[in-house]
Motif scaffolding. Structure first.
Motif, PDB file in Angstrom:
ATOM      1  N   SER A  50      69.106  21.052  67.825  1.00  0.00           N
ATOM      2  CA  SER A  50      69.325  22.121  66.849  1.00  0.00           C
ATOM      3  C   SER A  50      69.139  21.545  65.459  1.00  0.00           C
ATOM      4  CB  SER A  50      70.724  22.718  66.993  1.00  0.00           C
ATOM      5  OG  SER A  50      71.716  21.735  66.811  1.00  0.00           O
ATOM      6  N   LYS A  51      68.543  22.329  64.588  1.00  0.00           N
ATOM      7  CA  LYS A  51      68.268  21.867  63.235  1.00  0.00           C
ATOM      8  C   LYS A  51      69.445  22.161  62.310  1.00  0.00           C
ATOM      9  CE  LYS A  51      63.235  22.081  63.399  1.00  0.00           C
ATOM     10  NZ  LYS A  51      62.001  22.569  62.742  1.00  0.00           N
ATOM     11  N   LEU A  52      69.611  21.295  61.326  1.00  0.00           N
ATOM     12  CA  LEU A  52      70.633  21.497  60.306  1.00  0.00           C
ATOM     13  C   LEU A  52      69.964  21.705  58.953  1.00  0.00           C
ATOM     14  CD1 LEU A  52      73.167  18.650  61.225  1.00  0.00           C
ATOM     15  CD2 LEU A  52      73.288  21.049  61.899  1.00  0.00           C
ATOM     16  N   LYS A  53      70.633  22.448  58.091  1.00  0.00           N
ATOM     17  CA  LYS A  53      70.179  22.566  56.713  1.00  0.00           C
ATOM     18  C   LYS A  53      70.464  21.268  55.981  1.00  0.00           C
ATOM     19  CE  LYS A  53      71.245  27.531  56.606  1.00  0.00           C
ATOM     20  NZ  LYS A  53      72.059  28.589  55.946  1.00  0.00           N
ATOM     21  N   SER A  54      69.876  21.097  54.790  1.00  0.00           N
ATOM     22  CA  SER A  54      70.110  19.876  54.006  1.00  0.00           C
ATOM     23  C   SER A  54      71.569  19.748  53.605  1.00  0.00           C
ATOM     24  CB  SER A  54      69.229  19.880  52.753  1.00  0.00           C
ATOM     25  OG  SER A  54      69.513  21.021  51.946  1.00  0.00           O
ATOM     26  N   LYS A  71      69.337  10.634  61.721  1.00  0.00           N
ATOM     27  CA  LYS A  71      68.108  10.578  60.938  1.00  0.00           C
ATOM     28  C   LYS A  71      68.234  11.595  59.813  1.00  0.00           C
ATOM     29  CE  LYS A  71      63.090  10.862  61.012  1.00  0.00           C
ATOM     30  NZ  LYS A  71      61.865  11.177  61.799  1.00  0.00           N
ATOM     31  N   GLY A  72      68.329  11.110  58.593  1.00  0.00           N
ATOM     32  CA  GLY A  72      68.484  12.006  57.454  1.00  0.00           C
ATOM     33  C   GLY A  72      69.759  12.806  57.566  1.00  0.00           C
ATOM     34  N   PHE A  73      69.623  14.155  57.483  1.00  0.00           N
ATOM     35  CA  PHE A  73      70.779  15.033  57.595  1.00  0.00           C
ATOM     36  C   PHE A  73      71.061  15.417  59.043  1.00  0.00           C
ATOM     37  CE2 PHE A  73      69.156  15.795  53.285  1.00  0.00           C
ATOM     38  CZ  PHE A  73      70.304  15.558  52.545  1.00  0.00           C
ATOM     39  N   GLY A  74      70.241  14.936  59.980  1.00  0.00           N
ATOM     40  CA  GLY A  74      70.427  15.326  61.376  1.00  0.00           C
ATOM     41  C   GLY A  74      70.316  14.147  62.312  1.00  0.00           C
ATOM     42  N   ASN A  75      69.787  14.410  63.508  1.00  0.00           N
ATOM     43  CA  ASN A  75      69.656  13.388  64.547  1.00  0.00           C
ATOM     44  C   ASN A  75      68.257  13.428  65.150  1.00  0.00           C
ATOM     45  OD1 ASN A  75      72.421  12.712  64.364  1.00  0.00           O
ATOM     46  ND2 ASN A  75      72.957  14.353  65.777  1.00  0.00           N
ATOM     47  N   GLU A  76      67.954  12.406  65.919  1.00  0.00           N
ATOM     48  CA  GLU A  76      66.781  12.417  66.780  1.00  0.00           C
ATOM     49  C   GLU A  76      67.094  11.593  68.021  1.00  0.00           C
ATOM     50  OE1 GLU A  76      63.272  10.539  65.322  1.00  0.00           O
ATOM     51  OE2 GLU A  76      64.266   8.646  64.816  1.00  0.00           O
ATOM     52  N   MET A  77      66.313  11.804  69.075  1.00  0.00           N
ATOM     53  CA  MET A  77      66.486  11.013  70.287  1.00  0.00           C
ATOM     54  C   MET A  77      65.335  10.026  70.424  1.00  0.00           C
ATOM     55  SD  MET A  77      66.931  12.188  74.271  1.00  0.00           S
ATOM     56  CE  MET A  77      65.164  12.315  74.598  1.00  0.00           C
ATOM     57  N   LEU A  78      65.680   8.768  70.691  1.00  0.00           N
ATOM     58  CA  LEU A  78      64.699   7.717  70.915  1.00  0.00           C
ATOM     59  C   LEU A  78      64.626   7.432  72.405  1.00  0.00           C
ATOM     60  CD1 LEU A  78      65.782   5.238  68.079  1.00  0.00           C
ATOM     61  CD2 LEU A  78      64.153   7.153  67.933  1.00  0.00           C
ATOM     62  N   THR A  79      63.408   7.284  72.927  1.00  0.00           N
ATOM     63  CA  THR A  79      63.197   6.943  74.328  1.00  0.00           C
ATOM     64  C   THR A  79      62.562   5.566  74.412  1.00  0.00           C
ATOM     65  OG1 THR A  79      62.888   9.275  74.911  1.00  0.00           O
ATOM     66  CG2 THR A  79      62.092   7.639  76.486  1.00  0.00           C
ATOM     67  N   PHE A  80      63.157   4.684  75.228  1.00  0.00           N
ATOM     68  CA  PHE A  80      62.681   3.303  75.363  1.00  0.00           C
ATOM     69  C   PHE A  80      62.250   3.053  76.801  1.00  0.00           C
ATOM     70  CE2 PHE A  80      65.769   3.330  71.940  1.00  0.00           C
ATOM     71  CZ  PHE A  80      65.186   2.554  70.962  1.00  0.00           C
ATOM     72  N   SER A  81      61.154   2.314  76.951  1.00  0.00           N
ATOM     73  CA  SER A  81      60.722   1.877  78.276  1.00  0.00           C
ATOM     74  C   SER A  81      61.647   0.771  78.774  1.00  0.00           C
ATOM     75  CB  SER A  81      59.275   1.371  78.227  1.00  0.00           C
ATOM     76  OG  SER A  81      59.193   0.228  77.381  1.00  0.00           O
TER      77      SER A  81
END
Length: 386
Positions: A174-178, A135-145
């Motif tokens: 952990s966050k990343l800079k742009s 997602k953008g410059f980093g990541n995210e976690m998606l949770t599905f039923s």
């Protein structure tokens, strides 16, 4: 060895696997049949596929001589070269895995991840499905039923690690800079499948954090206190307000269910040595300079190991060692992007013949080395879950 994509030891080497409870016994009953060949061959249940018994011959007396440096013949070595085109199909993986954009295996239903973002990692938490995506410059976690509905976004998550029975998961953010550079500090999460209770702890002032285990109610991660410093193991019990640094365990690769850890104790450009250490004291049980300890089977009786030197695309070998003494049980050669224990008796390997070639998940029996295809050999996205 929860070894993951691209630079296997760099993403996740260590090991718990999100298997369905009871899946180990099922895999044991239906695993690949043993082969006496040095190379993996097609498996068959046909009686004609069983090699004839070797005739018994009368022993011949020979003079005693001093053994040479290498006394084993190639056929007697516990090593297998995997030829993907010669393997016959077996059962699908009994743990979570990704084909295309669909999460399969494990306890839940098939779940397709919508969109076009890159999928970094997948896992099952009970019957829910987890996916780390860009997602953008980093990541995210998606949770599905279980019915495939997207029920949660968790920002900045880079890695997932599940318990051996799939009833709990740890994930790390952990966050990343742009610019893509790291920022100091991580957030470590724990989630219980039954209660869906999420707990977290902030760990400031650390870099290069990697989850290394979730066992006996504790989450383990490896991190450094300076951006270029040596990493050490940290331990966190969900619900506690702090994580504890275990300075006696440097450069941890994996933590087992019996409180031992694989640690890189000597690191060089062309060779590294690793040790099996007790947690938390760091007492050395044994050392190997032939392999790198990268994970464990759920019962911790077998160490999953990789090559002592890693470079480029995939790994050239995967090995199983006796956790009591480090002795080699079996070694497989090929091109492997992941190596994950399916249960106490079987290893799953994500194998291909190089970038852009068809890939398959291969199931190998640890004791005999016999292998089969757990997924068809094909091109397209393929991953073994966390």
């Amino acid at each position: 060895m929860r070894v993951q994509n691209g630079g296997l030891a760099a993403l996740v080497a260590a090991v718990a696997v999100a298997a369905v409870t009871g899946g180990g016994a099922l895999a044991y009953r239906q695993g690949p049949q043993p082969s006496t060949d040095a190379a993996a061959v097609p498996l068959s249940t046909s009686p004609s596929a069983t090699p004839p018994a070797t005739p018994i011959s009368t022993p011949v007396s020979r003079p005693v001589s001093t053994p040479s440096a290498t006394t084993s013949t190639p056929a007697s070595l516990p090593k297998t070269k995997i030829d993907l085109k010669k393997l016959t199909p077996g059962r699908a993986p009994q743990v979570a895995y990704l084909t295309g954009r669909t999460i399969r295996g494990g306890a839940g239903n098939d779940v397709t991840i919508p969109g076009t973002m890159d999928i970094q990692q997948v896992a099952r938490l009970g019957i829910t499905s987890l996916a780390v995506v860009t997602k953008g410059f980093g990541n995210e976690m998606l949770t599905f039923s279980d019915d495939g509905k997207l029920i949660r976004h968790t920002p900045d998550v880079t890695q997932i690690f599940t318990t051996a029975d799939g009833t709990a998961a740890a994930y790390l953010g952990s966050k990343l800079k742009s610019t893509g550079e790291q920022t100091a500090g991580v957030t470590v999460y724990s989630e219980d499948a039954k209660t869906q209770n999420v707990q977290k702890v902030q760990v400031p002032g650390v870099w290069n954090a990697m989850l290394r285990g979730y066992t006996n109610g504790k989450v383990y991660f490896d991190a450094s206190t300076t951006i270029d410093g040596t990493t050490t193991l940290f331990e966190w019990t969900p619900g506690d307000s702090k994580a504890t640094q275990l300075k006696a365990i440097p450069s941890a690769m994996a933590v087992s269910s019996v409180d031992t850890a694989g640690s890189i104790t000597t690191q060089a450009n062309q060779n590294s040595c690793s040790s099996l250490l007790t947690v938390p004291t760091g007492t050395r049980l044994w050392r190997t300079c032939d392999y790198i300890i990268a994970g464990f089977t759920p019962n911790a009786a077998t160490v999953i190991a990789g090559p002592k030197y890693e470079d480029g695309y995939g790994q050239g070998i995967a090995a199983a060692l006796d956790a009591k003494n480090g002795n080699l049980i079996h070694e497989w050669s090929g091109v492997f992007r992941q190596a994950v224990p399916e249960d106490d008796q079987h290893l799953l390997l994500l194998a291909d013949n190089g970038e852009g070639t068809p890939a398959a998940i291969v199931r190998c029996t640890i004791a005999s080395g016999a292998c089969e295809l757990a997924t068809p050999l094909a091109k397209g996205e393929l991953q073994i879950g966390a």
